[in-house]
Structure formats: structure tokens, C-alpha cells
Write an enzyme that holds these catalytic residues in place. Structure first.
Site, PDB file in Angstrom:
ATOM      1  N   ARG A 209       0.845  -1.204   0.000  1.00  0.00           N
ATOM      2  CA  ARG A 209       0.000   0.000   0.000  1.00  0.00           C
ATOM      3  C   ARG A 209       0.875   1.247   0.000  1.00  0.00           C
ATOM      4  O   ARG A 209       0.634   2.195  -0.742  1.00  0.00           O
ATOM      5  CB  ARG A 209      -0.880   0.022   1.264  1.00  0.00           C
ATOM      6  CG  ARG A 209      -2.059  -0.916   1.198  1.00  0.00           C
ATOM      7  CD  ARG A 209      -3.018  -0.628   2.349  1.00  0.00           C
ATOM      8  NE  ARG A 209      -2.559  -1.117   3.630  1.00  0.00           N
ATOM      9  CZ  ARG A 209      -2.929  -2.283   4.164  1.00  0.00           C
ATOM     10  NH1 ARG A 209      -3.764  -3.081   3.529  1.00  0.00           N
ATOM     11  NH2 ARG A 209      -2.479  -2.661   5.334  1.00  0.00           N
ATOM     12  N   PHE A 225     -11.713  -4.351  -5.398  1.00  0.00           N
ATOM     13  CA  PHE A 225     -11.676  -5.133  -4.155  1.00  0.00           C
ATOM     14  C   PHE A 225     -11.075  -4.236  -3.059  1.00  0.00           C
ATOM     15  O   PHE A 225     -10.069  -4.567  -2.436  1.00  0.00           O
ATOM     16  CB  PHE A 225     -10.858  -6.419  -4.298  1.00  0.00           C
ATOM     17  CG  PHE A 225     -11.267  -7.290  -5.456  1.00  0.00           C
ATOM     18  CD1 PHE A 225     -12.343  -8.176  -5.332  1.00  0.00           C
ATOM     19  CD2 PHE A 225     -10.592  -7.248  -6.667  1.00  0.00           C
ATOM     20  CE1 PHE A 225     -12.716  -8.990  -6.394  1.00  0.00           C
ATOM     21  CE2 PHE A 225     -10.958  -8.054  -7.738  1.00  0.00           C
ATOM     22  CZ  PHE A 225     -12.018  -8.930  -7.603  1.00  0.00           C
ATOM     23  N   ASP A 247     -16.274  -2.549  -4.238  1.00  0.00           N
ATOM     24  CA  ASP A 247     -16.319  -3.687  -3.313  1.00  0.00           C
ATOM     25  C   ASP A 247     -17.762  -4.168  -3.182  1.00  0.00           C
ATOM     26  O   ASP A 247     -18.699  -3.378  -3.262  1.00  0.00           O
ATOM     27  CB  ASP A 247     -15.764  -3.329  -1.933  1.00  0.00           C
ATOM     28  CG  ASP A 247     -15.237  -4.551  -1.195  1.00  0.00           C
ATOM     29  OD1 ASP A 247     -14.019  -4.772  -1.172  1.00  0.00           O
ATOM     30  OD2 ASP A 247     -16.084  -5.314  -0.660  1.00  0.00           O
ATOM     31  N   SER A 248     -17.907  -5.474  -2.950  1.00  0.00           N
ATOM     32  CA  SER A 248     -19.251  -6.033  -2.793  1.00  0.00           C
ATOM     33  C   SER A 248     -19.749  -5.903  -1.357  1.00  0.00           C
ATOM     34  O   SER A 248     -20.882  -6.256  -1.064  1.00  0.00           O
ATOM     35  CB  SER A 248     -19.256  -7.501  -3.223  1.00  0.00           C
ATOM     36  OG  SER A 248     -18.250  -8.199  -2.526  1.00  0.00           O
ATOM     37  N   ASP A 297      -6.873  -6.393  -5.970  1.00  0.00           N
ATOM     38  CA  ASP A 297      -6.473  -7.164  -4.781  1.00  0.00           C
ATOM     39  C   ASP A 297      -7.616  -8.087  -4.352  1.00  0.00           C
ATOM     40  O   ASP A 297      -8.238  -7.876  -3.319  1.00  0.00           O
ATOM     41  CB  ASP A 297      -6.093  -6.201  -3.645  1.00  0.00           C
ATOM     42  CG  ASP A 297      -5.560  -6.943  -2.431  1.00  0.00           C
ATOM     43  OD1 ASP A 297      -5.108  -8.097  -2.589  1.00  0.00           O
ATOM     44  OD2 ASP A 297      -5.607  -6.370  -1.323  1.00  0.00           O
ATOM     45  N   CYS A 337      -3.651 -13.730  -3.397  1.00  0.00           N
ATOM     46  CA  CYS A 337      -3.315 -14.239  -2.054  1.00  0.00           C
ATOM     47  C   CYS A 337      -3.627 -15.724  -1.957  1.00  0.00           C
ATOM     48  O   CYS A 337      -3.771 -16.264  -0.868  1.00  0.00           O
ATOM     49  CB  CYS A 337      -4.032 -13.432  -0.976  1.00  0.00           C
ATOM     50  SG  CYS A 337      -5.814 -13.503  -1.111  1.00  0.00           S
TER      51      CYS A 337
END
Ligand code: SAH
Length: 394
Positions: A209, A225, A247-248, A297, A337
Site C-alpha cells: 500500500r 476489491f 467492493d461487494s 487485490d 493471495c
């Protein structure tokens, strides 16, 4: 001490100090309780290591120590936790910081995660061994790292595989407040320890970041995300003209708004899209939108080897769309990830995505997890986060 005996020739990984004993390697299991300390013997009956027994898991034992004479007691946990704290001395010097204190297998404490958020600790006991020693571990944490309270977030899926139920709640000290504010290199983030993802925040992306900010001056940034704005806030700090977060999770976007305000950043430069990223990227492409910097991400797409093909298609899809949305000369920060996805395969997927998007790019940087999420040399599974900084050249 009860003992488990390995099949002939199945001690090889143990001799290389890998901490997992799979069910298929065992000739005879001990009549031991879940989490009890057992000796791990080769087929001749010689003890090679001591570990925690886990009768219901495919990982039937996790090694505490490779010295057969080791005693697993309070002193053992003191020593391992002290070592882990020592490794993170720099990060711990900020009393308001967020930091992973214990990273399970890689800190010699299989199945134990401890994260610190300012004055509070959050623990995850993810294997029978750590569950068995839970009270000892909590006492030791309290004595080695004075804190206001310790909260348990043992609700990760991996507990099911160990035959353990989910459990959350206060373990010691004060109850955690609804939100805790942590400091990360000049920015403040609100963290919801009780309901947030993982233990509340993606501490593993800290360094990545920080590296985003210098790329964002006057840029139009797409942060897919976004969660609570980890990368989005860095983009604003770096002088982004506009940051579009997708984002959800409505709750994550609500905290993101709070984080923008908390840091005195300009909310007028922020758009939050509460949408599925796959659909949203397609729509932005149809609308002929373009960006100077894009961050991808996503959450873990792969949980089993069987799911690798499907996940690869998912990664390729979002990266292809990102390349289409990116202006020539723009930067893509793309992450995975999923521990089961090897870095070489991830890089190939990103390369194929660029090809499908009809563009080329160069890799400027490889990203990984922050140093408070170390990877033990004998436990390569500990390396899960990988990322690339790609500059689109045409
Ligand atoms: N970059 C963040 C962490 C991202 S975690 C940080 O630095 O803090 C992944 C995020 O993706 C979560 O917030 C989750 O809500 C969101 N998510 C998962 N699947 C999604 C989807 N299909 N569409 C949109 N968001 C999704």
C-alpha cells in the site's frame, strides 16, 4: 508421552523440518486426545520430533519442536512468543500500529495467529494444538505484551478441518470497542475487529500500500476489491485526482468513507461502487472508461488444487479487463493471495491477460507479504501473497 509412528521412509519431510504430518504417512497413531503432545517416531521407533495430535484433520500432527527432548510447556510458549516479538521490534514501537505478532507455522507456533491493533490483541486458534494450549498462550501474551484486551476470532474455515467449532469473544481484559483506529505510515484506518475480514484488516499488504502513493500524483485510480480503503487512501495521499473504489461489501465501503474523513482527505475525489468487480469492470469497459493506475487485490480464489483452473480463469478475466481499462503508460498493481497459485503461474496468467487485451507491459516490481508475515525456510506454504507492478507500454 504417547507416540505416533510413521511408515518406513515417510520421515523425509520431517527431517527437512517441515511441520506437517499427513494421515497417509502414519503407520500407527497414538491413543491421544485432540491437541495432546505426542512424540513423532520413524518406523524404527526413534523419536524425531514432538508435536500436537489432531485426530480429525488430514494434517494429523503439527510439529512443535524438532528436538526430540523438547518439553512443551509454559516455558516453550514463552520462548517462541518472545522470539516472535523480537522479530517485530520495529513495528511494535508504534503503540497505535497494527502488526502480526505471531504468524503460525512460520513463527514455530503452528495454527496460532496473533495480530495487534493498537492496544488490543486478536487471536486465532486454528489447530488442535493451539486450542489445547489456549489458556497458557493467552496468559503468556498478557505477561509479555501488556495490552488493554485480547479478543478471539477463531472463526476461520480451517477450524472445521481440525474438527473445531468457531468461537469468538473476549479472552482477557477489556472488551474491544466497536472500532479501533490504527496508524499505518502516516494514515489512520478504522478496524472492526469483531466483524471485519480475517482479524479485521489486511496487515499483509502494508508495504505494498505504501508503495502505491508515489505512483498516483494527479492520477485517475481504480481500486478494485477495495475493502475499507487500504490502497484507496494511499492513492489519495499520493495526490490522485480521482479514486474509484469497488467492493461487494457495503459495510467495508461505509468504513472506507469514515477512513477518508478520519484522515482529512477530500471525499469529493472518491467514488465508491458497491458492485461485483467482474461485472463492474465489464461495465466500465463498455462505457469506455480509462484509468492511470489500477489496483486488483481480490480475495483468495483457490481453496483446493481442484479449483485451480477455475480460479486461473477468474484471475485472467479481471487482469484482462484491467489492461483494457488502463491507459498506455499506466500502472497495474495486481495481486493474488491464493497460496496454491504459484508465483510463476500467476505471472503467466497476467501475461496471457495482457495478450488477450491486445497490449504489452513490463514488470517493474514483484510484491509479497509484509515482513511481519514471515515465511519459514522449511515451510514454503507460508508464502501466499504475490503481486506484480506492471507498466502498460502500449
Ligand atoms: N486491498 C484491501 C483488501 C482487499 S480484500 C486492503 O488493502 O485492505 C478483498 C475484498 O474483496 C473484500 O473487501 C471483499 O468484500 C471484496 N470482494 C470479494 N469478492 C468480490 C467481488 N466479486 N466483487 C467485489 N468485491 C469483492
Amino acid at each position: 508421552m504417547k507416540q505416533l509412528r510413521l511408515k518406513a521412509g515417510r520421515e523425509k519431510s520431517l527431517l527437512r523440518h517441515h511441520p506437517w504430518i499427513f494421515s497417509g504417512a502414519i503407520a500407527a497413531g497414538p491413543d491421544a486426545a485432540a491437541g495432546e503432545t505426542v512424540g513423532i517416531c520413524n518406523s524404527k521407533g526413534e523419536v524425531l520430533a514432538v508435536g500436537a495430535w489432531s485426530p480429525q484433520s488430514q494434517i494429523r500432527a503439527r510439529v512443535w519442536a524438532f528436538d526430540p527432548d523438547s518439553v512443551i510447556d509454559q516455558g516453550f510458549f514463552r520462548q517462541r512468543i518472545e522470539q516472535a516479538l523480537q522479530l517485530r521490534r520495529d513495528l511494535l514501537s508504534d503503540p497505535d500500529g497494527g502488526c502480526r505478532l505471531v504468524n503460525a507455522e512460520s513463527d514455530g507456533l503452528p495454527g496460532l495467529i496473533v495480530d495487534r491493533y493498537a492496544g488490543y490483541l486478536v487471536c486465532q486458534f486454528l489447530a488442535t494444538g493451539t486450542e489445547y494450549w489456549r489458556d497458557t498462550i493467552v496468559d503468556m501474551l498478557q505477561s509479555l505484551l501488556p495490552c488493554r484486551g485480547i479478543y478471539e476470532r477463531s472463526d476461520a474455515d480451517s477450524r472445521n478441518r481440525e474438527g473445531l467449532e468457531s468461537r469468538c469473544g473476549t479472552l482477557a481484559g477489556e472488551d474491544v470497542p466497536e472500532y479501533i483506529t490504527i496508524h499505518e505510515a502516516g494514515l489512520y484506518y478504522k478496524v472492526d475487529i469483531r466483524h471485519g475480514h480475517k482479524t479485521g484488516f489486511y496487515l499483509d499488504q502494508r508495504d505494498n500500500r505504501i508503495q502505491l502513493a508515489p505512483l498516483c500524483n494527479e492520477a485517475e485510480v481504480l481500486n478494485a476489491f477495495s475493502y475499507t480503503g487500504g490502497f484507496g487512501l494511499r492513492a489519495l495521499q499520493g495526490g490522485a485526482r480521482r479514486v474509484v473504489n469497488i467492493d461487494s461489501s457495503e459495510q467495508a465501503l461505509k468504513i472506507l468513507d469514515d477512513n477518508v474523513a478520519l484522515n482529512g482527505l477530500d471525499a469529493g475525489r472518491v467514488d465508491n461502487l458497491h458492485e461485483d468487480v467482474f461485472n463492474c469492470l465489464r461495465r466500465l469497459d463498455r462505457d469506455d472508461r480509462h484509468f492511470d493506475v489500477i489496483v486488483l487485490d481480490p480475495p483468495k480464489f483457490v481453496d483446493s488444487k481442484a479449483g485451480l483452473m477455475r480460479a486461473s480463469r477468474g484471475y485472467k478475466d479481471i487482469n484482462r479487463l484491467a489492461f483494457k481499462l488502463l491507459r498506455p503508460g499506466g500502472y497495474l498493481l495486481t495481486f493474488s493471495c491464493s497460496g496454491l497459485l504459484a508465483p510463476e503461474l500467476f505471472q503467466k496468467i497476467v501475461a496471457d491477460a495482457a495478450l488477450d487485451a491486445g497490449c504489452t507491459g513490463v514488470i517493474l516490481r514483484h510484491y509479497s507479504q509484509a515482513a511481519d508475515h514471515p515465511v519459514r525456510l522449511s515451510f514454503p506454504e507460508g508464502a501466499y501473497l504475490k503481486g506484480l507492478l506492471v507498466r502498460k507500454t502500449d
